[in-house]
Write a protein that holds these residues in place. Structure first.
Motif, PDB file in Angstrom:
ATOM      1  N   PRO A 311       0.793  -1.374   0.031  1.00 32.50           N
ATOM      2  CA  PRO A 311       0.038   0.043  -0.069  1.00 32.50           C
ATOM      3  C   PRO A 311       0.729   1.355  -0.109  1.00 32.50           C
ATOM      4  O   PRO A 311       0.308   2.124  -0.686  1.00 32.50           O
ATOM      5  CB  PRO A 311      -0.964  -0.194   1.334  1.00 32.50           C
ATOM      6  CG  PRO A 311      -0.767  -1.468   1.509  1.00 32.50           C
ATOM      7  CD  PRO A 311       0.405  -2.275   1.057  1.00 32.50           C
ATOM      8  N   LEU A 312       2.062   1.078   0.656  1.00 32.62           N
ATOM      9  CA  LEU A 312       2.755   2.433   0.832  1.00 32.62           C
ATOM     10  C   LEU A 312       3.738   2.681  -0.584  1.00 32.62           C
ATOM     11  O   LEU A 312       4.759   3.576  -0.366  1.00 32.62           O
ATOM     12  CB  LEU A 312       3.792   2.560   2.222  1.00 32.62           C
ATOM     13  CG  LEU A 312       2.862   2.579   3.193  1.00 32.62           C
ATOM     14  CD1 LEU A 312       3.619   2.485   4.268  1.00 32.62           C
ATOM     15  CD2 LEU A 312       1.778   3.815   3.224  1.00 32.62           C
ATOM     16  N   GLY A 313       3.693   1.668  -1.604  1.00 33.79           N
ATOM     17  CA  GLY A 313       4.409   1.715  -2.566  1.00 33.79           C
ATOM     18  C   GLY A 313       3.905   1.634  -3.700  1.00 33.79           C
ATOM     19  O   GLY A 313       4.348   1.357  -4.949  1.00 33.79           O
ATOM     20  N   ARG A 314       2.509   1.837  -3.904  1.00 29.39           N
ATOM     21  CA  ARG A 314       1.819   1.589  -5.180  1.00 29.39           C
ATOM     22  C   ARG A 314       2.163   2.462  -6.132  1.00 29.39           C
ATOM     23  O   ARG A 314       2.022   2.259  -7.530  1.00 29.39           O
ATOM     24  CB  ARG A 314       0.395   1.459  -4.855  1.00 29.39           C
ATOM     25  CG  ARG A 314      -0.185   2.716  -4.340  1.00 29.39           C
ATOM     26  CD  ARG A 314      -1.828   2.621  -4.015  1.00 29.39           C
ATOM     27  NE  ARG A 314      -2.240   3.833  -3.376  1.00 29.39           N
ATOM     28  CZ  ARG A 314      -2.354   4.271  -2.181  1.00 29.39           C
ATOM     29  NH1 ARG A 314      -1.829   2.990  -1.298  1.00 29.39           N
ATOM     30  NH2 ARG A 314      -3.009   5.004  -1.787  1.00 29.39           N
ATOM     31  N   HIS A 315       2.631   3.795  -6.036  1.00 28.34           N
ATOM     32  CA  HIS A 315       3.217   4.702  -6.871  1.00 28.34           C
ATOM     33  C   HIS A 315       4.518   4.452  -6.985  1.00 28.34           C
ATOM     34  O   HIS A 315       5.175   5.762  -7.628  1.00 28.34           O
ATOM     35  CB  HIS A 315       2.530   6.056  -6.624  1.00 28.34           C
ATOM     36  CG  HIS A 315       1.126   6.288  -6.540  1.00 28.34           C
ATOM     37  ND1 HIS A 315       0.345   5.882  -7.564  1.00 28.34           N
ATOM     38  CD2 HIS A 315       0.244   6.530  -5.470  1.00 28.34           C
ATOM     39  CE1 HIS A 315      -1.038   6.147  -7.222  1.00 28.34           C
ATOM     40  NE2 HIS A 315      -0.928   6.196  -6.031  1.00 28.34           N
ATOM     41  N   ALA A 316       5.390   3.566  -6.856  1.00 25.14           N
ATOM     42  CA  ALA A 316       6.570   3.592  -6.774  1.00 25.14           C
ATOM     43  C   ALA A 316       7.082   3.691  -8.448  1.00 25.14           C
ATOM     44  O   ALA A 316       6.399   3.097  -9.279  1.00 25.14           O
ATOM     45  CB  ALA A 316       7.205   2.303  -6.398  1.00 25.14           C
ATOM     46  N   ALA A 317       8.380   4.269  -8.495  1.00 29.73           N
ATOM     47  CA  ALA A 317       8.700   4.562  -9.866  1.00 29.73           C
ATOM     48  C   ALA A 317      10.269   4.677  -9.979  1.00 29.73           C
ATOM     49  O   ALA A 317      11.177   4.963  -9.139  1.00 29.73           O
ATOM     50  CB  ALA A 317       8.110   5.973 -10.469  1.00 29.73           C
ATOM     51  N   VAL A 318      11.047   4.077 -11.158  1.00 26.91           N
ATOM     52  CA  VAL A 318      12.107   4.333 -11.321  1.00 26.91           C
ATOM     53  C   VAL A 318      12.398   5.812 -11.957  1.00 26.91           C
ATOM     54  O   VAL A 318      11.728   6.078 -12.860  1.00 26.91           O
ATOM     55  CB  VAL A 318      12.618   3.294 -12.386  1.00 26.91           C
ATOM     56  CG1 VAL A 318      14.136   3.486 -12.744  1.00 26.91           C
ATOM     57  CG2 VAL A 318      12.621   1.973 -12.043  1.00 26.91           C
ATOM     58  N   ILE A 319      13.386   6.332 -11.259  1.00 28.40           N
ATOM     59  CA  ILE A 319      13.840   7.839 -11.803  1.00 28.40           C
ATOM     60  C   ILE A 319      15.092   8.258 -12.123  1.00 28.40           C
ATOM     61  O   ILE A 319      15.518   9.113 -12.546  1.00 28.40           O
ATOM     62  CB  ILE A 319      13.286   8.676 -10.377  1.00 28.40           C
ATOM     63  CG1 ILE A 319      14.269   8.457  -9.183  1.00 28.40           C
ATOM     64  CG2 ILE A 319      11.990   8.659  -9.955  1.00 28.40           C
ATOM     65  CD1 ILE A 319      14.280   9.198  -8.047  1.00 28.40           C
ATOM     66  N   GLY A 320      15.916   7.045 -12.101  1.00 31.53           N
ATOM     67  CA  GLY A 320      17.231   7.508 -12.476  1.00 31.53           C
ATOM     68  C   GLY A 320      18.473   6.355 -12.176  1.00 31.53           C
ATOM     69  O   GLY A 320      17.727   5.010 -11.840  1.00 31.53           O
ATOM     70  N   GLU A 321      19.494   6.618 -12.203  1.00 32.21           N
ATOM     71  CA  GLU A 321      20.661   5.713 -11.727  1.00 32.21           C
ATOM     72  C   GLU A 321      21.688   6.270 -11.131  1.00 32.21           C
ATOM     73  O   GLU A 321      22.086   7.350 -11.431  1.00 32.21           O
ATOM     74  CB  GLU A 321      21.031   4.973 -13.235  1.00 32.21           C
ATOM     75  CG  GLU A 321      21.553   5.711 -14.174  1.00 32.21           C
ATOM     76  CD  GLU A 321      21.650   5.093 -15.558  1.00 32.21           C
ATOM     77  OE1 GLU A 321      21.931   3.687 -15.534  1.00 32.21           O
ATOM     78  OE2 GLU A 321      21.808   5.570 -16.430  1.00 32.21           O
ATOM     79  N   ALA A 322      22.727   5.413 -10.733  1.00 30.98           N
ATOM     80  CA  ALA A 322      24.018   5.799 -10.504  1.00 30.98           C
ATOM     81  C   ALA A 322      24.943   5.717 -11.619  1.00 30.98           C
ATOM     82  O   ALA A 322      24.877   4.764 -12.238  1.00 30.98           O
ATOM     83  CB  ALA A 322      24.573   4.694  -9.006  1.00 30.98           C
ATOM     84  N   VAL A 323      25.975   6.630 -11.497  1.00 36.38           N
ATOM     85  CA  VAL A 323      26.699   6.748 -12.858  1.00 36.38           C
ATOM     86  C   VAL A 323      28.178   6.847 -12.205  1.00 36.38           C
ATOM     87  O   VAL A 323      28.368   7.381 -11.197  1.00 36.38           O
ATOM     88  CB  VAL A 323      26.308   7.686 -13.887  1.00 36.38           C
ATOM     89  CG1 VAL A 323      25.096   7.432 -14.504  1.00 36.38           C
ATOM     90  CG2 VAL A 323      26.318   9.133 -13.322  1.00 36.38           C
ATOM     91  N   ALA A 324      29.077   6.668 -13.295  1.00 29.96           N
ATOM     92  CA  ALA A 324      30.783   6.836 -12.856  1.00 29.96           C
ATOM     93  C   ALA A 324      30.922   8.166 -13.307  1.00 29.96           C
ATOM     94  O   ALA A 324      31.748   8.636 -12.652  1.00 29.96           O
ATOM     95  CB  ALA A 324      31.363   5.966 -13.780  1.00 29.96           C
ATOM     96  N   GLU A 325      30.142   9.088 -14.075  1.00 31.19           N
ATOM     97  CA  GLU A 325      30.425  10.374 -14.464  1.00 31.19           C
ATOM     98  C   GLU A 325      30.286  11.294 -13.124  1.00 31.19           C
ATOM     99  O   GLU A 325      29.585  10.954 -12.331  1.00 31.19           O
ATOM    100  CB  GLU A 325      29.720  10.676 -15.604  1.00 31.19           C
ATOM    101  CG  GLU A 325      30.307  10.008 -17.045  1.00 31.19           C
ATOM    102  CD  GLU A 325      29.797   8.803 -17.112  1.00 31.19           C
ATOM    103  OE1 GLU A 325      30.073   7.821 -17.617  1.00 31.19           O
ATOM    104  OE2 GLU A 325      28.479   8.553 -16.078  1.00 31.19           O
ATOM    105  N   HIS A 326      30.894  12.337 -13.189  1.00 30.25           N
ATOM    106  CA  HIS A 326      30.562  13.477 -12.223  1.00 30.25           C
ATOM    107  C   HIS A 326      30.095  13.080 -10.694  1.00 30.25           C
ATOM    108  O   HIS A 326      29.170  13.053 -10.173  1.00 30.25           O
ATOM    109  CB  HIS A 326      29.316  14.528 -12.711  1.00 30.25           C
ATOM    110  CG  HIS A 326      28.197  13.759 -12.870  1.00 30.25           C
ATOM    111  ND1 HIS A 326      27.217  13.212 -12.031  1.00 30.25           N
ATOM    112  CD2 HIS A 326      27.628  13.586 -14.016  1.00 30.25           C
ATOM    113  CE1 HIS A 326      26.058  12.830 -12.633  1.00 30.25           C
ATOM    114  NE2 HIS A 326      26.411  13.020 -13.912  1.00 30.25           N
ATOM    115  N   PRO A 327      31.186  12.350 -10.385  1.00 29.90           N
ATOM    116  CA  PRO A 327      31.259  11.798  -8.883  1.00 29.90           C
ATOM    117  C   PRO A 327      30.734  12.949  -7.846  1.00 29.90           C
ATOM    118  O   PRO A 327      31.482  13.945  -7.822  1.00 29.90           O
ATOM    119  CB  PRO A 327      32.467  11.076  -8.649  1.00 29.90           C
ATOM    120  CG  PRO A 327      33.425  11.997  -9.607  1.00 29.90           C
ATOM    121  CD  PRO A 327      32.547  12.085 -10.738  1.00 29.90           C
ATOM    122  N   GLY A 328      29.953  12.458  -6.936  1.00 29.20           N
ATOM    123  CA  GLY A 328      29.510  13.248  -5.857  1.00 29.20           C
ATOM    124  C   GLY A 328      28.306  14.118  -6.117  1.00 29.20           C
ATOM    125  O   GLY A 328      27.988  14.974  -5.331  1.00 29.20           O
TER     126      GLY A 328
END
Length: 354
Positions: A311-328
């Protein structure tokens, strides 16, 4: 234009507190860069110790061969009661959620009340009853507490502190240092609801629809995710400073870059409209019942399905990813194909929201 008088800037003021401010300002409690500097330059050097070094939502400790999560938080929200909850609900759910972000099963809470002389006893009872109901809903017990009273004019009705402990299951290791390029970033639902609900009642604003805080305990959702795989890399509940602050903190601690797609971030219309009117960024608006997860790509689909079944995650969505570029750094890709850097906020757009 040579006869134009020199520009006099002596009377100008800065809308944001200066980073080298000699006195505490509201921004120091906002969960952004000022808060981080206060912790890093004042509190951490004074306390020291390896247990504090992680600076996560909760400390991960080993005591008698048992892995524990331990967290504490203080609540100064104004007003005490708001659509979807109260300071009592926040005091329970906020600490329970901090424990859950370590993968722990929350067990016990302490509760400290600081009351201002003159506050109505019925108001105190109402807050206490809300705390009891929230604790039962979260599956925890308030096991100990304390009460202090300050003189009239030296408080703001009621402040609450809670601390909590919980057990971390074997095989669970949630911390930013485990994030690697390629990890999928998932948010559990629509962002910005808590901060917008507080704005609506505090400032008497109307956004064309009633906005209710998302205040809720996330322990059950986390356990549903861990049931799919214990190999989640990091969880964070984006409270003060919102999703933008949480992702910045993870990127900095992990030493990786993070890219999100703005169009994929679930922002409900009421929050978008409120932020457009007030000139705010939804990414910085507080949440009290959402989490963001960094999940290995091979497990992302299964974890997302498990979240959406809760019930608390029914609108869960993938929004991005971790990348090697521009660390931090946290970078957002816009609908027009451009990019923008999302900095850690200096302070808080709306103080005293939790």
């Amino acid at each position: 234009m040579s006869d134009t008088a020199p520009l006099d800037i002596t009377g100008w003021t800065c809308p944001a507190p200066l980073r080298d401010h000699p006195r505490v300002v509201m921004g120091h409690g906002g969960g952004g860069a000022l808060s981080a500097e206060l912790v890093q330059h004042v509190f951490a050097p004074a306390y020291g110790g390896p247990a504090l070094a992680g600076l996560g939502d909760s400390a991960q400790l080993t005591l008698g061969g048992v892995r524990l999560a331990f967290s504490t938080d203080s609540y100064v929200v104004r007003p005490l009661f708001f659509p979807g909850g109260s300071i009592g609900d926040l005091a329970v759910n906020g600490t329970v959620n901090d424990l859950a972000m370590s993968g722990a099963v929350p067990a016990y809470l302490s509760c400290g009340f600081i009351l201002e002389e003159g506050v109505e006893t019925a108001t105190v009872a109402r807050v206490a009853e809300a705390m009891g109901a929230a604790a039962r809903a979260a599956g925890v017990e308030v096991a100990t507490g304390d009460t202090k009273v300050v003189e009239a004019g030296h408080g703001d009705g009621i402040y609450v502190n809670t601390a909590g402990i919980g057990l971390i299951p074997a095989g669970v290791d949630l911390r930013p240092q485990r994030v690697v390029p390629g990890d999928v970033v998932i948010v559990s639902g629509e962002i910005g609801l808590h901060g917008t609900a507080i704005m609506s009642v505090r400032e008497g604003l109307e956004f064309g629809v009633d906005v209710v805080s998302d205040c809720a305990p996330l322990g059950g959702l986390v356990q549903a995710m861990l049931a799919v795989t214990p190999d989640l890399h990091v969880l964070r509940d984006p409270t003060r400073g919102g999703l933008g602050a949480a992702l910045n903190e993870i990127a900095a601690a992990a030493g990786t870059g993070v890219v999100i797609h703005e169009g994929s971030v679930p922002v409900p219309p009421a929050v978008a409209n409120a932020c457009a009117v007030l000139g705010l960024d939804p990414l910085y608006v507080a949440n009290e019942g959402k989490l963001v997860a960094f999940v290995p790509r091979e497990h992302a689909d299964a974890v997302l399905d498990a979240m959406r079944a809760h019930p608390l995650g029914r609108h869960a969505a993938v929004i991005g990813e971790a990348v090697a570029e521009h660390p931090g750094l946290l970078v957002a890709r816009t609908a027009l194909g451009g990019t923008r850097v999302i900095d850690l906020p200096v302070g808080e757009q709306l103080p005293r929201i939790c």
